[in-house]
Design an enzyme around this catalytic site. Structure first.
Site, mmCIF file in Angstrom:
data_model
loop_
_atom_site.group_PDB
_atom_site.id
_atom_site.type_symbol
_atom_site.label_atom_id
_atom_site.label_comp_id
_atom_site.label_asym_id
_atom_site.label_seq_id
_atom_site.Cartn_x
_atom_site.Cartn_y
_atom_site.Cartn_z
ATOM 1 N N LYS A 165 10.037 37.705 -78.288
ATOM 2 C CA LYS A 165 9.273 36.475 -78.377
ATOM 3 C C LYS A 165 7.784 36.786 -78.534
ATOM 4 O O LYS A 165 7.204 37.507 -77.720
ATOM 5 C CB LYS A 165 9.506 35.610 -77.132
ATOM 6 C CG LYS A 165 10.927 35.089 -77.014
ATOM 7 C CD LYS A 165 11.255 34.119 -78.140
ATOM 8 C CE LYS A 165 12.640 33.533 -77.981
ATOM 9 N NZ LYS A 165 12.959 32.530 -79.021
ATOM 10 N N ASP A 194 10.154 36.465 -83.005
ATOM 11 C CA ASP A 194 10.281 35.009 -83.058
ATOM 12 C C ASP A 194 9.025 34.371 -82.474
ATOM 13 O O ASP A 194 8.727 34.529 -81.293
ATOM 14 C CB ASP A 194 11.510 34.573 -82.262
ATOM 15 C CG ASP A 194 11.727 33.062 -82.288
ATOM 16 O OD1 ASP A 194 11.045 32.375 -83.075
ATOM 17 O OD2 ASP A 194 12.588 32.577 -81.531
#
Length: 378
Positions: A165, A194
């Site tokens: 992330k 992401d």
């Protein structure tokens, strides 16, 4: 066969560890699934799940409970749950959008259909192309050291890659996290980055330029879900394949992304996409347009994971070289069904069941532990 009652259970399930996400989402610490229980006049009961998250989809558990109680539930009483097309027509006729809530109804109807003919859902979708799916992990981490330690642990456990992330307010820190992760796990462990809608175009491009030497498998949803043209500009400017997640909720979203040449990969989440039928439609559309499919997850329990796995084993055009996201309940305090007693994603593999329907049994002790509200429509 007719639907005679629908129950909706609102749950609150703590995460084992808080999940550090992009600046768009912050830190996530409690999942709020809604479990749907549909009973028929033939004594067959089917189960479905949706996983509302207000910042991600605009839905909340409270909204889903209201929609089921006041809108979808009353309309569906007396309907044939095995006629999936008619179930979706009825749902769309009573309320627009609300794909998250509709997904739980869809899953429960597929579960009933499979049980009624003693067939696993994957056979209803045309048959499995493989017996198992590789599994990956996902890590947040506030610092490069935390991210590297988490993903290194997933490699040691046997996962086939991990998502990292990023998308925070400090993209330089995210660059440092990616570099620390790559140094920790070596060159042979696939990594996805992401950003969860956390950046603008220029920041997304700068990040990708600075991690080009880190062998990122693909880069997911750096921009807001609606910014199709921006995604296309990012894709033209980077050397890393680009994926849409929040930006591909519906088949109409998928069409716009393809027409704009905006992405290389669709991130499919059965709950986000409105259920098994709409998710499978997106997968087929992706296949005929040269788009790969990555099976991702919300912060979800085993019912949704089971539904996703049935789609995954029937889909031809999956992303290769990394596992897919079939691990979500392991991030939670507990699972409300036996899905993870049947498979072992921490060993890197999720094997499909041939049991009827979704192939899961509800753990009612766990359900009672996490349930904070129930409504019944009959």
């Amino acid at each position: 066969m007719k639907i005679v009652s629908i129950k909706a259970h609102q749950l609150a399930v703590p995460l084992v560890h808080p999940y550090v996400l992009s600046k768009e989402y912050g830190v996530y610490s409690t999942a709020t699934p809604v479990i749907v229980e549909i009973a028929t006049d033939e004594g067959i009961v089917g189960y479905g799940e949706c996983d509302p998250w207000p910042l991600f989809t605009g839905d909340s558990a409270e909204v889903s409970m209201c929609i089921i109680e006041k809108h979808l539930g009353p309309m569906l009483l007396g309907a044939d749950p095995t006629n999936i097309n008619e179930i979706h027509r009825l749902m769309d006729a009573i309320i627009r959008n609300q794909h998250m809530t509709k997904s739980a109804i869809d899953m429960a109807c597929y579960d009933i259909w499979g049980k009624s003919i003693k067939s696993p859902v994957h056979k209803l979708l045309g048959g499995k192309r493989r017996n198992e799916m590789r599994c990956m992990w996902s890590a947040g981490g506030a610092t490069p050291e935390e991210a590297a330690a988490s993903i290194l642990e997933s490699k040691k456990l046997g996962y086939y890659g991990s998502m990292l992330k990023v998308g925070t307010a400090d993209y330089k820190m995210d660059v440092a996290k990616m570099k620390a992760v790559r140094e920790a796990v070596g060159d042979d462990f696939p990594i996805i980055c992401d950003a969860n809608q956390g950046w603008d175009i220029s920041t997304a491009i700068k990040f990708c330029k600075e991690v080009e030497d880190c062998n990122v498998l693909f880069f997911e949803q750096p921009l807001q879900s609606w910014d199709v043209e921006g995604m296309a500009e990012v894709r033209r400017s980077i050397n890393i394949p680009l994926s849409a997640d929040e930006g591909v909720a519906t088949i109409q979203d998928a069409r716009k992304l393809v027409e704009a040449h905006a992405v290389d990969i669709f991130s499919v989440k059965v709950s986000k996409n409105g259920g098994i039928a709409p998710a499978k439609e997106i997968c087929k559309f992706a296949a005929v347009n040269g788009i790969k499919v990555f099976f991702n997850s919300m912060i979800e329990e085993g019912i949704t994971e089971a539904a996703s796995l049935h789609i995954g084993v029937t889909t031809e055009n999956i992303v290769e070289g990394i596992g897919h996201a079939y691990f979500s309940p392991l991030r939670l305090d507990g699972d409300i069904c036996d899905y993870y007693k049947q498979i072992h994603p921490e060993q890197g593999i999720t094997a499909i069941t041939d049991k009827p329907g979704l192939g899961i049994e509800i753990d009612w002790k766990q359900m009672e532990k996490y349930t904070i509200g129930t409504v019944t429509i009959k």
